[in-house]
Design a protein around this motif. Structure first.
Motif, PDB file in Angstrom:
ATOM      1  N   ALA A 160      37.890  39.328  31.979  1.00  0.00           N
ATOM      2  CA  ALA A 160      37.500  37.905  31.800  1.00  0.00           C
ATOM      3  C   ALA A 160      36.810  37.389  33.050  1.00  0.00           C
ATOM      4  O   ALA A 160      35.803  36.662  32.972  1.00  0.00           O
ATOM      5  CB  ALA A 160      38.729  37.064  31.491  1.00  0.00           C
ATOM      6  N   ALA A 161      37.348  37.773  34.234  1.00  0.00           N
ATOM      7  CA  ALA A 161      36.739  37.317  35.491  1.00  0.00           C
ATOM      8  C   ALA A 161      35.332  37.881  35.646  1.00  0.00           C
ATOM      9  O   ALA A 161      34.396  37.163  36.031  1.00  0.00           O
ATOM     10  CB  ALA A 161      37.616  37.732  36.673  1.00  0.00           C
TER      11      ALA A 161
ATOM     12  N   PRO B 174      49.543  35.774  33.016  1.00  0.00           N
ATOM     13  CA  PRO B 174      49.846  36.561  34.222  1.00  0.00           C
ATOM     14  C   PRO B 174      48.687  37.520  34.497  1.00  0.00           C
ATOM     15  O   PRO B 174      47.975  37.934  33.570  1.00  0.00           O
ATOM     16  CB  PRO B 174      51.122  37.321  33.842  1.00  0.00           C
ATOM     17  N   THR B 175      48.482  37.822  35.720  1.00  0.00           N
ATOM     18  CA  THR B 175      47.285  38.605  36.072  1.00  0.00           C
ATOM     19  C   THR B 175      47.518  40.117  36.088  1.00  0.00           C
ATOM     20  O   THR B 175      46.570  40.892  36.080  1.00  0.00           O
ATOM     21  CB  THR B 175      46.801  38.206  37.471  1.00  0.00           C
ATOM     22  N   GLY B 176      48.757  40.532  36.131  1.00  0.00           N
ATOM     23  CA  GLY B 176      49.023  41.959  36.253  1.00  0.00           C
ATOM     24  C   GLY B 176      48.663  42.460  37.629  1.00  0.00           C
ATOM     25  O   GLY B 176      48.252  41.681  38.494  1.00  0.00           O
TER      26      GLY B 176
ATOM     27  N   HIS C 175      35.610  33.266  40.955  1.00  0.00           N
ATOM     28  CA  HIS C 175      35.921  34.304  39.983  1.00  0.00           C
ATOM     29  C   HIS C 175      35.816  35.703  40.568  1.00  0.00           C
ATOM     30  O   HIS C 175      35.927  36.692  39.862  1.00  0.00           O
ATOM     31  CB  HIS C 175      35.039  34.145  38.744  1.00  0.00           C
TER      32      HIS C 175
ATOM     33  N   PRO D 102      52.750  36.875  18.766  1.00  0.00           N
ATOM     34  CA  PRO D 102      51.868  37.648  19.653  1.00  0.00           C
ATOM     35  C   PRO D 102      52.110  39.148  19.544  1.00  0.00           C
ATOM     36  O   PRO D 102      53.240  39.582  19.291  1.00  0.00           O
ATOM     37  CB  PRO D 102      52.223  37.134  21.043  1.00  0.00           C
ATOM     38  N   SER D 103      51.043  39.907  19.735  1.00  0.00           N
ATOM     39  CA  SER D 103      51.179  41.359  19.652  1.00  0.00           C
ATOM     40  C   SER D 103      51.971  41.861  20.856  1.00  0.00           C
ATOM     41  O   SER D 103      52.054  41.190  21.888  1.00  0.00           O
ATOM     42  CB  SER D 103      49.785  41.996  19.635  1.00  0.00           C
TER      43      SER D 103
ATOM     44  N   LYS E 138      50.157  44.227  25.546  1.00  0.00           N
ATOM     45  CA  LYS E 138      49.294  43.306  26.275  1.00  0.00           C
ATOM     46  C   LYS E 138      49.009  43.883  27.648  1.00  0.00           C
ATOM     47  O   LYS E 138      49.932  44.199  28.401  1.00  0.00           O
ATOM     48  CB  LYS E 138      50.029  41.972  26.416  1.00  0.00           C
TER      49      LYS E 138
ATOM     50  N   GLU F 187      42.740  42.500  30.918  1.00  0.00           N
ATOM     51  CA  GLU F 187      42.200  41.260  30.328  1.00  0.00           C
ATOM     52  C   GLU F 187      41.721  40.307  31.416  1.00  0.00           C
ATOM     53  O   GLU F 187      40.648  39.717  31.318  1.00  0.00           O
ATOM     54  CB  GLU F 187      43.274  40.572  29.476  1.00  0.00           C
ATOM     55  N   TYR F 188      42.549  40.181  32.438  1.00  0.00           N
ATOM     56  CA  TYR F 188      42.206  39.241  33.508  1.00  0.00           C
ATOM     57  C   TYR F 188      40.937  39.675  34.227  1.00  0.00           C
ATOM     58  O   TYR F 188      40.014  38.882  34.439  1.00  0.00           O
ATOM     59  CB  TYR F 188      43.375  39.143  34.496  1.00  0.00           C
ATOM     60  N   ASP F 189      40.881  40.953  34.576  1.00  0.00           N
ATOM     61  CA  ASP F 189      39.718  41.434  35.325  1.00  0.00           C
ATOM     62  C   ASP F 189      38.448  41.376  34.491  1.00  0.00           C
ATOM     63  O   ASP F 189      37.371  41.036  34.987  1.00  0.00           O
ATOM     64  CB  ASP F 189      39.969  42.861  35.823  1.00  0.00           C
TER      65      ASP F 189
ATOM     66  N   MET G  68      33.335  38.901  33.287  1.00  0.00           N
ATOM     67  CA  MET G  68      32.464  38.271  32.289  1.00  0.00           C
ATOM     68  C   MET G  68      32.076  36.855  32.725  1.00  0.00           C
ATOM     69  O   MET G  68      30.930  36.423  32.564  1.00  0.00           O
ATOM     70  CB  MET G  68      33.216  38.222  30.951  1.00  0.00           C
ATOM     71  N   SER G  69      33.075  36.162  33.291  1.00  0.00           N
ATOM     72  CA  SER G  69      32.816  34.789  33.748  1.00  0.00           C
ATOM     73  C   SER G  69      31.780  34.779  34.848  1.00  0.00           C
ATOM     74  O   SER G  69      30.905  33.910  34.885  1.00  0.00           O
ATOM     75  CB  SER G  69      34.105  34.144  34.254  1.00  0.00           C
TER      76      SER G  69
ATOM     77  N   TYR H 115      47.683  42.767  30.849  1.00  0.00           N
ATOM     78  CA  TYR H 115      47.262  41.573  31.575  1.00  0.00           C
ATOM     79  C   TYR H 115      46.161  41.870  32.570  1.00  0.00           C
ATOM     80  O   TYR H 115      45.196  41.121  32.708  1.00  0.00           O
ATOM     81  CB  TYR H 115      48.458  40.943  32.298  1.00  0.00           C
ATOM     82  N   ASP H 116      46.321  42.955  33.330  1.00  0.00           N
ATOM     83  CA  ASP H 116      45.362  43.241  34.400  1.00  0.00           C
ATOM     84  C   ASP H 116      43.955  43.467  33.849  1.00  0.00           C
ATOM     85  O   ASP H 116      42.970  42.923  34.333  1.00  0.00           O
ATOM     86  CB  ASP H 116      45.825  44.437  35.229  1.00  0.00           C
TER      87      ASP H 116
ATOM     88  N   GLU I 268      39.568  48.233  41.723  1.00  0.00           N
ATOM     89  CA  GLU I 268      39.172  46.871  41.360  1.00  0.00           C
ATOM     90  C   GLU I 268      39.158  45.954  42.595  1.00  0.00           C
ATOM     91  O   GLU I 268      38.238  45.158  42.781  1.00  0.00           O
ATOM     92  CB  GLU I 268      40.156  46.337  40.303  1.00  0.00           C
TER      93      GLU I 268
ATOM     94  N   ARG J 117      36.016  43.940  44.151  1.00  0.00           N
ATOM     95  CA  ARG J 117      36.053  42.482  44.319  1.00  0.00           C
ATOM     96  C   ARG J 117      35.733  42.077  45.759  1.00  0.00           C
ATOM     97  O   ARG J 117      35.068  41.069  45.997  1.00  0.00           O
ATOM     98  CB  ARG J 117      37.417  41.945  43.913  1.00  0.00           C
TER      99      ARG J 117
ATOM    100  N   TRP K 150      35.065  33.173  29.390  1.00  0.00           N
ATOM    101  CA  TRP K 150      33.758  33.468  29.968  1.00  0.00           C
ATOM    102  C   TRP K 150      32.688  32.465  29.503  1.00  0.00           C
ATOM    103  O   TRP K 150      31.668  32.284  30.148  1.00  0.00           O
ATOM    104  CB  TRP K 150      33.319  34.898  29.628  1.00  0.00           C
TER     105      TRP K 150
ATOM    106  N   ARG L 267      40.700  37.377  43.465  1.00  0.00           N
ATOM    107  CA  ARG L 267      41.710  37.701  42.446  1.00  0.00           C
ATOM    108  C   ARG L 267      42.998  36.957  42.764  1.00  0.00           C
ATOM    109  O   ARG L 267      43.584  37.133  43.822  1.00  0.00           O
ATOM    110  CB  ARG L 267      41.990  39.213  42.427  1.00  0.00           C
TER     111      ARG L 267
ATOM    112  N   ARG M 278      55.181  34.720  25.503  1.00  0.00           N
ATOM    113  CA  ARG M 278      53.801  34.605  25.040  1.00  0.00           C
ATOM    114  C   ARG M 278      53.624  33.634  23.866  1.00  0.00           C
ATOM    115  O   ARG M 278      52.579  33.596  23.239  1.00  0.00           O
ATOM    116  CB  ARG M 278      53.222  35.977  24.672  1.00  0.00           C
TER     117      ARG M 278
END
Lengths: 585, 440
Positions: A136-137, B279-281, B395, A123-124, A127, A132-134, A139-140, A129-130, B287, B291, B168, B398, B265
């Motif tokens: 993805a959410a 993990p969500t960070g 979604h 893995p790179s 990363k 990517e998570y936000d 987009m979902s 996380y926040d 944000e 939300r 997604w 959070r 990872r």
């Protein structure tokens, strides 16, 4: 998979071997598939042609039944076609299992190779996380919303582009183009009925033939006066009925219920009408083996023939054998099985549907519409289960429908089922049907009594109605009585005891024993009495003040049904055949 | 070489269903009896007796044993190879030996019908088969999917080149399962049929027989399954929907790491079914505010979406009612009677020739069924609206997580992620050392 240098050589060899096995089994599987495909295409191109040819030959054989060359060809083709088919089935089955085994090996090897070649992921390092998570959410959410809109759109589009089911069922017919409805003809008049044998024991249910030119002798060996003899497909105790040039019968087994129509002239079975099982099967009911699966006699009105079976199914067929309707009257509760026959009256078919005990509220007199099978009227009866067939008599008060079941002899208005009067005079398990002669209704309590009662008007009389006369000797338990206008004849089941009494006052005239067992009721033809014993012989006796046997003629098979009469002919149902006895000229 | 294997497998699967299709085609042909001329009487057709109940109870016992063992392998042994072995056994037993029936997936319909139709009795065995995995999922999650389901197993063994489906895309695709479940329930309730069984994509393979359509469907799933892990389980399985929701509240959940996640990872892409959540960070204030606003909007929208779904469902009720054979027959008869169509179909011909039922009564029956569909479709539409709205809300909220986790609702308990976790490897090493010490 985590590997280290010391095992590198071994793992390299194992995954390589796995790939080799994968390819090998894969190729073999492909070969099997190819082989099966070729065989299939060969089969699918060869067989249809052969089967077509078989059908062609069968058509040709229809035109030339004795063509030996064609017969030989069709036999050879038939065997060839079958052998190819079975060969194909065998090959497909064996190759299928072999293929499955190969695929199992191939997949196992492929998975093994895959597992052996797996490396740890790398893995790179950066990363977020926040983010990517936000993202993805977000987009979902958009895609879910999009999916919801698409779903709604599809619903809307479906209503526009696909045909919904019709839900109003309104058939629009132009006023100037009325739908041509097949008109149901009116019921026959008394004169027409009198020319036929439309029900159990003929018009009125009296067992009296209106035709006197019936043979008094016959010989089944030589065929003298036996016009024809036709096999009856299924067993039954019901008697034949006749209308014009057609004879009707019923038959049944545990799984089948059938109505038969024979050509009265030559005995050809014109059609067989199957009565489907509705919501009651034979296993749901009590049924004595002696009663059989088709004990009731059908009836006809010249428009249709109506039949009832022990399951309570009543069916109507037109004279072409097309079933018009079938209804079930409910699960019968009858210790020997329902056997009361049908009676036609005007536009109704009347059924005496007696079940259970007198206070079980299960007995009914039911009138069905001849055209539709719908119930026209239905009258409750406080009587126990019985096996008699009602009669309809003409009285000074109008038509009356007479039923006999323990404990009442009851008269009804056949037009609406209204009870007119009743007499508390009967007892026992009643099978003999009543008759009407010289103004007297003669009803039987098996083994106990024959009772003569005069009909009365609506509301007259009560449960203790006074009887005209009563006799207690020679009372039958199954067969119905017969009258010649001066006397009444009663035929015992066992030993053939024939007891004769004067109709006027019931005093005895004579009694004699014919021998044999009798289930068929006696019939009167002119001044002769026709009897058929269960062992399969017909007896002709003179009607009169003393016993005179005019002849005894074997039929060759058992008889339990009463005969039917037509102009110059008598139809007798044997155990296996329907006989037509008549003069050859 | 690996690419060759995958291509070979793909070619095989494609050929395979054409091959089975050929077999199925011949199986569907009526085999005419010979025309005898010798007076030979054809023997009456005999219906073989139904299989002994003992096999049904055996299936229940085996299922219970597999689930018990599976739970032990997933939660105690934590080894993929044991789980895989159990899965292969289930494929052989429940798939090829039991021929894919009766299974808990299809039993959903039997249970539904028996709830709504008092005249339909469902055997106790079916009830147990249906409930056992569900009850188990309340405690240990989707053990059934990973170890006992033959439909999942057949897809799992062809999974050779797993590709990741973006989250997604995965989320809306899962809605298909709800549509399928809703339709299956509606059709079962109305007596139109059991579509889960009728369109079971793999049962044709288990039975070596099936229609061309069924084989093509199954083949397509297997071809896709080479690259996309268990597409039927993830996007369509109606029983999976039930398991998913029950697993969400399961008492014990499958954990990737036997210890605290060190965020190495390594497991990040190990799950071919997209069940591992990162993990969500920490969210920014901006944000969080956005939300909150979206959550409020989603909650307001929920009843509107449900209502709109109900309206939409009601609108297509006549269309859905065509799934019922009696409605289709009435429809056909009506169109024939009104001259809208010419000729007859086998069904309309049979209806007319038997004469068991009048046309008017058929129309009445159809109208009754359609009334049921009207209510059912409305509920189905509302249900789907609720699912969409709930997914939007889900979604929007959070969640907070500091480690890699297997989402219990999506985790199929296959054990793949265990193999890459360094903590798990340490655990196994410790166990091995302890065992060695004991032996020493």
């Amino acid at each position: 998979m985590l590997e280290n240098n010391s095992t590198k050589k071994r793992t390299f060899q194992s995954w390589q071997a796995a790939i080799f096995i994968t390819c090998l089994t894969g190729l073999f599987s492909l070969f099997l598939i190819g082989f099966l495909s070729v065989r299939y295409f060969h089969y699918s191109h060869t067989l249809p042609g052969q089967e077509r040819r078989i059908e062609e030959i069968k058509s040709e054989l229809g035109a030339a039944p004795g063509n030996e060359a064609l017969l030989q060809e069709v036999r050879e083709l038939d065997i060839l076609t079958r052998s190819i088919r079975f060969q194909w089935y065998g090959v497909a089955s064996r190759a299928g299992y072999l293929l499955l085994f190969n695929l199992a090996v191939m997949l196992t090897a492929a998975q093994w190779a895959k597992k052996r070649r797996e490396r740890l992921p790398a893995p790179s390092s950066n990363k977020k996380y926040d983010e990517e998570y936000d993202s993805a959410a977000a987009m979902s959410r958009r895609t879910v919303a999009g999916a919801g809109i698409i779903l709604g759109g599809l619903m809307a589009a479906a209503t526009f582009f696909l045909n919904p089911a019709v839900d109003d069922y309104v058939i629009e017919v132009a006023e100037d183009e009325p739908v041509a409805k097949k008109e149901f003809p009116g019921p026959p008049d008394r004169e027409e009925i009198g020319l036929n044998w439309p029900r159990f024991r003929g018009p009125g249910g009296l067992g009296v033939s209106q035709f006197e030119n019936i043979p008094r002798e016959w010989d089944v060996e030589t065929g003298d006066n036996i016009l024809w003899k036709s096999p009856v497909p299924l067993d039954g105790q019901g008697s034949p009925i006749v209308w014009d040039d057609k004879v009707f019968l019923t038959g049944g087994t545990e799984t089948e219920k059938q109505v038969y129509c024979y050509d009265a002239l030559d005995g050809e079975l014109l059609w067989t009408g199957d009565v489907p099982e509705l919501n009651v099967s034979v296993s749901d009911i009590e049924l004595n083996i002696d009663t059989g699966f088709a004990p009731a006699t059908p009836c006809t009105d010249g428009r249709q023939v109506y039949a009832i079976f022990p399951t309570g199914d009543v069916a109507a067929f037109d004279f072409n054998g097309d079933r018009q309707w079938v209804v079930n009257l409910g699960v019968p509760d009858n210790v020997y099985g329902h056997a009361s026959s049908l009676v036609g009256y005007g536009n109704t078919v009347i059924i005496q549907y007696d079940n259970g005990q007198a206070d079980d509220d299960q007995s009914w007199l039911i009138a069905l519409d001849c055209e539709t099978g719908d119930t026209v009227w239905r009258t409750a009866r406080d009587v126990m289960n019985s096996w008699t067939t009602p009669i309809i008599i003409e009285t000074q008060y109008g038509d009356q429908l007479i039923t006999s079941s323990e404990p009442y002899l009851i008269a009804y208005n056949p037009q609406n089922g209204e009870e007119l009067w009743r007499a508390d005079i009967l007892s026992g398990e009643i099978a003999p049907s009543p008759i009407y002669a010289e103004g007297l209704i003669l009803a039987i309590s098996p083994y106990v009594a024959m009772i003569a009662v005069e009909p009365s008007g609506p509301g007259e009389g009560d449960d203790n109605r006074e009887v005209k006369w009563e006799i207690d000797r020679g009372i039958p338990d199954i067969t119905s009585p017969l009258s010649d206008g001066e006397r009444v004849y009663m035929l015992g089941t066992y030993g053939g005891a024939l007891s004769v009494h004067y109709l006027e006052d019931g005093r005895p005239a004579w009694q004699d024993y014919i021998g044999g067992d009798f289930y068929a009721s006696p019939s009167l033809v002119g001044d002769s009495i026709y009897l058929f014993c269960a062992e399969g012989a017909g007896y002709i006796l003179a009607a009169g003040d003393e016993y005179e046997l005019l002849g005894q003629y074997p039929l060759g098979e058992q008889v339990q049904a009463s005969p039917a009469f037509a102009e110059g002919r008598m139809y007798v149902r044997g155990e296996e055949h329907l006989f037509c006895i008549g003069y050859s000229e | 070489m690996r690419r060759t294997g995958i291509i070979l497998l793909t070619a095989l699967i494609i050929s395979l269903f054409f091959c089975f299709a050929a077999g199925a085609d011949t199986g569907a042909l009526r085999f005419p009896p010979p025309d005898f001329e010798s007076g030979y009487e054809m023997p009456a057709t005999e219906t073989p007796p139904s299989a002994s109940d003992i096999y049904e109870y055996l299936a229940v016992i085996v299922l219970a044993a597999v689930l018990g063992l599976g739970t032990y392998f997933v939660f105690t042994k934590r080894k993929r190879k044991y789980i895989w072995g159990l899965m292969i056994f289930s494929l052989a037993f429940f798939g090829f030996w039991r021929r894919g029936c009766i299974c808990p997936v299809g039993a959903t319909q039997n249970i539904t019908l028996t709830i709504f139709d008092q005249g339909y009795a469902v055997p106790v065995v079916v009830i147990i088969l249906f409930l056992l995995p569900l009850v188990l999922s309340l405690f240990w999650g989707r053990i059934f999917c990973g170890t006992a389901c033959p439909l999942g197993a057949i897809q799992d063994i062809v999974l050779l080149k797993p590709l990741s489906v973006p989250y997604w895309l995965e989320v809306p695709l899962r809605l298909l399962g709800y549509v399928y479940l809703g339709m299956a329930v509606l059709l079962a309730v109305t007596g139109a049929g059991f579509i889960i069984c009728r369109y079971d994509p793999f049962v044709s393979f288990f039975r070596f027989s099936g229609s061309l359509g069924a084989l093509m469907l199954g083949g397509a799933f297997l071809v896709v399954g080479i690259f996309i892990g268990r597409p039927y389980c993830r996007f369509l399985c109606p029983y999976g929907i039930l398991l998913r929701h029950l697993s969400r509240i399961s008492k014990w959940k499958v954990k990737i790491s036997s210890d605290e996640c060190i965020q190495c990872r390594l497991c990040e892409d190990s799950c071919p079914f997209g069940a591992i959540r990162q993990p969500t960070g920490e969210a920014s204030g901006e944000e969080l505010a956005r939300r909150k606003k979206m959550l409020a909007v989603s909650i307001v929208l929920l009843p509107i979406i449900v209502f709109a779904g109900g309206l939409g469902g009601a609108r297509i009720s006549s269309l859905l009612a065509r799934a019922h054979p009696d409605v289709r027959l009435a429809d056909r008869i009506y169109r024939e009677e009104s001259g809208e169509v010419a000729g007859t179909t086998d069904q309309s011909e049979a209806f007319r020739s038997t004469g068991d039922q009048s046309i008017e009564s058929l129309y009445e029956l159809s109208a009754e069924i359609q009334a049921t569909y009207h209510q059912g479709s409305r509920l189905l539409g509302a249900f789907l609206g609720l699912v969409v709205a709930a997914s939007l809300i889900r979604h929007t909220v959070r969640r907070r997580s500091r480690e890699y986790k297997a989402d219990p609702s999506d985790c199929l308990a296959c054990g793949r992620c265990f193999e890459l976790c360094p903590n798990e490897r340490l655990r196994r090493q410790r166990i091995k050392e302890e065992e060695d010490l004991r032996v020493g």
